[in-house]
Write an enzyme that holds these catalytic residues in place. Structure first.
Site, PDB file in Angstrom:
ATOM      1  N   HIS A 110       0.637  -1.078  -0.096  1.00 11.23           N
ATOM      2  CA  HIS A 110       0.001  -0.014  -0.042  1.00 11.23           C
ATOM      3  C   HIS A 110       0.758   1.410   0.057  1.00 11.23           C
ATOM      4  O   HIS A 110       0.630   2.293   0.675  1.00 11.23           O
ATOM      5  CB  HIS A 110      -1.072   0.000   1.169  1.00 11.23           C
ATOM      6  CG  HIS A 110      -1.912  -0.950   1.187  1.00 11.23           C
ATOM      7  ND1 HIS A 110      -2.376  -1.431  -0.074  1.00 11.23           N
ATOM      8  CD2 HIS A 110      -2.699  -1.792   2.311  1.00 11.23           C
ATOM      9  CE1 HIS A 110      -3.366  -2.438   0.245  1.00 11.23           C
ATOM     10  NE2 HIS A 110      -3.463  -2.715   1.494  1.00 11.23           N
ATOM     11  N   HIS A 159      -9.538   2.066   0.461  1.00 13.40           N
ATOM     12  CA  HIS A 159      -9.442   0.725   1.545  1.00 13.40           C
ATOM     13  C   HIS A 159     -10.606   0.960   2.697  1.00 13.40           C
ATOM     14  O   HIS A 159     -10.277   0.654   3.904  1.00 13.40           O
ATOM     15  CB  HIS A 159      -8.037   1.062   2.259  1.00 13.40           C
ATOM     16  CG  HIS A 159      -7.721  -0.389   2.648  1.00 13.40           C
ATOM     17  ND1 HIS A 159      -8.301  -1.242   3.577  1.00 13.40           N
ATOM     18  CD2 HIS A 159      -6.663  -1.063   2.165  1.00 13.40           C
ATOM     19  CE1 HIS A 159      -7.669  -2.232   3.532  1.00 13.40           C
ATOM     20  NE2 HIS A 159      -6.488  -2.225   2.639  1.00 13.40           N
ATOM     21  N   GLU A 168     -11.527  -3.867  -2.447  1.00 12.47           N
ATOM     22  CA  GLU A 168     -10.653  -2.744  -3.062  1.00 12.47           C
ATOM     23  C   GLU A 168     -10.416  -3.052  -4.681  1.00 12.47           C
ATOM     24  O   GLU A 168      -9.625  -4.024  -5.117  1.00 12.47           O
ATOM     25  CB  GLU A 168      -9.181  -3.102  -2.406  1.00 12.47           C
ATOM     26  CG  GLU A 168      -9.376  -2.862  -0.947  1.00 12.47           C
ATOM     27  CD  GLU A 168      -8.184  -3.645  -0.452  1.00 12.47           C
ATOM     28  OE1 GLU A 168      -7.085  -3.417  -0.359  1.00 12.47           O
ATOM     29  OE2 GLU A 168      -8.640  -4.656   0.599  1.00 12.47           O
TER      30      GLU A 168
HETATM   31  C1  BGC Z   1      -4.499  -6.534   2.312  1.00 16.22           C
HETATM   32  C2  BGC Z   1      -4.332  -7.160   3.727  1.00 16.22           C
HETATM   33  C3  BGC Z   1      -3.764  -6.185   4.585  1.00 16.22           C
HETATM   34  C4  BGC Z   1      -4.969  -5.001   4.815  1.00 16.22           C
HETATM   35  C5  BGC Z   1      -4.736  -4.095   5.799  1.00 16.22           C
HETATM   36  C6  BGC Z   1      -5.591  -5.455   2.377  1.00 16.22           C
HETATM   37  O1  BGC Z   1      -5.609  -4.519   1.152  1.00 16.22           O
HETATM   38  O2  BGC Z   1      -4.636  -7.318   1.236  1.00 16.22           O
HETATM   39  O3  BGC Z   1      -3.424  -8.229   3.563  1.00 16.22           O
HETATM   40  O4  BGC Z   1      -3.814  -6.643   6.073  1.00 16.22           O
HETATM   41  O5  BGC Z   1      -5.251  -4.601   3.285  1.00 16.22           O
HETATM   42  O6  BGC Z   1      -3.308  -3.590   5.421  1.00 16.22           O
END
Ligand code: BGC
Length: 348
Positions: A110, A184, A312
């Site tokens: 991310h 998110h 997402e």
């Molecule tokens: C990921 C997860 C992660 C979460 C929060 C999601 O997009 O796929 O593995 O724990 O985001 O960071």
């Protein structure tokens, strides 16, 4: 016009704002310019009762607490430059090797240490023929988090007259760079502490198989006959115990052209529905597996495992290292464009 108010200062003393967009049905979404984060989303249930259907906090302190930083759930935030994982925090572009922060085991997740979820965006409230809008702009400087090129990003949130939250992303760059943008938000359409009763449909015949670090192996595996098959409606909790850790995978959407269906969710106790459409080829369905009750959100709610789910919309994880996946490299002179719509409704 949307209203603006202070969302208390960040730890370094900068004032952060909260914008609230409203439509004629009383549907409301509140978004802060810190991370472009959706903090609250009020939609009606089948009795017409408005309720908040996203996880988050009442003020900035929640988003900046050490516990939140440590857990890193990215509640409601904009994610960039690259949503999801890049293996080992490395990729090669035009013969040059780039190294990013390894903030998720050995991988980058991310956007890195300080992704788009932790920066202040320039915000402009407004309105269009569709409804009230919030336009957010951010220039990610050349080299930020290890990524090449100055990347100019604009995100427009629109709360439509017919109860949809539309998110339009555009970006341009002056050097080739990977770009994969998403939001998110963690949804919970019920009044229950978990989302296991929500019924999900995803028009996706395949998903990207991942290794133990959640990095795709490159295989696109058919979902047929597995707990990943949501081509017909299934409650989230129905088969989740057969998926070690819970759902945290990228589904390969059957349709890829224009705005196409990505997911439908129905919550039987409140009658609330949410339909997701996107221009993206994939969707990460994540069931809040890593939430463990250490975070306390709005209304004193404790966020335990599966307190919310994320849908997402995105390109596939680790695409910069997977030449067979749809391209995520934005070239100078090109315009990155992506749209996702979360349409709310009720079924009685
Ligand atoms: C990921 C997860 C992660 C979460 C929060 C999601 O997009 O796929 O593995 O724990 O985001 O960071």
């Amino acid at each position: 016009m949307p209203t603006a108010s202070s969302f208390v200062t960040t730890t370094d003393g900068t004032e952060v704002q909260l914008f609230t967009l409203t439509n004629a049905h009383g549907v409301q979404v509140s978004i802060t310019n810190y991370g472009g984060t959706i903090t609250r989303l009020l939609v009606p249930d089948k009795a017409g009762q408005l309720g908040d259907v996203v996880l988050g906090f009442d003020n900035m302190r929640g988003y900046q607490s050490p516990e939140y930083r440590k857990a890193g759930p990215y509640f409601g935030a904009l994610i960039g430059r690259y949503a999801n994982r890049i293996a080992q925090g490395k990729f090669t572009l035009d013969g040059k090797a780039y190294t990013l922060a390894q903030n998720n085991g050995a991988n980058t997740l991310h956007g890195g240490q300080q992704g788009f979820d932790k920066v202040l965006w320039q915000a402009q409230p407004g309105s269009s023929t569709e409804g009230q809008t919030l336009t957010l702009k951010y220039r990610s400087p050349d080299g930020e988090e290890g990524y090449p090129g100055n990347l100019d990003v604009t995100v427009v949130y629109t709360l439509t007259k017919d109860d949809a939250l539309q998110i339009d992303y555009t970006a341009t760059t002056d050097k080739a760079t990977p770009v994969n943008l998403t939001n998110h938000a963690y949804f919970n359409l019920s009044n229950d502490p978990d989302i296991l009763g929500h019924v999900v449909t995803m028009p996706a015949d395949r998903y990207t198989v991942v290794d133990a670090g959640l990095i795709p192996t490159g295989e696109l595996r058919p979902v047929k006959g597995t707990p990943f098959d949501f081509t017909a409606p299934h409650a989230i909790g129905e088969r989740i115990s057969q998926v070690p850790g819970g759902y945290d995978h990228n589904w390969v959407l059957n349709e890829t052209q224009g705005l196409h269906a990505a997911a439908q969710v129905y919550e039987p106790t409140t009658g609330r529905t949410m339909e997701v459409r996107t221009t993206e080829p994939g969707i990460q369905f994540y069931t809040g597996n890593f939430l463990d009750g250490t975070l306390k959100g709005k209304e004193g709610k404790v966020y335990g495992q599966h307190a919310g789910f994320c849908l997402e919309t995105q390109h596939f994880p680790d695409s910069p290292n997977q030449p067979a996946f749809p391209n995520t490299i934005l070239q100078p002179g090109e315009i990155f464009k992506s749209t996702t719509i979360y349409q709310f409704g009720v079924r009685s």
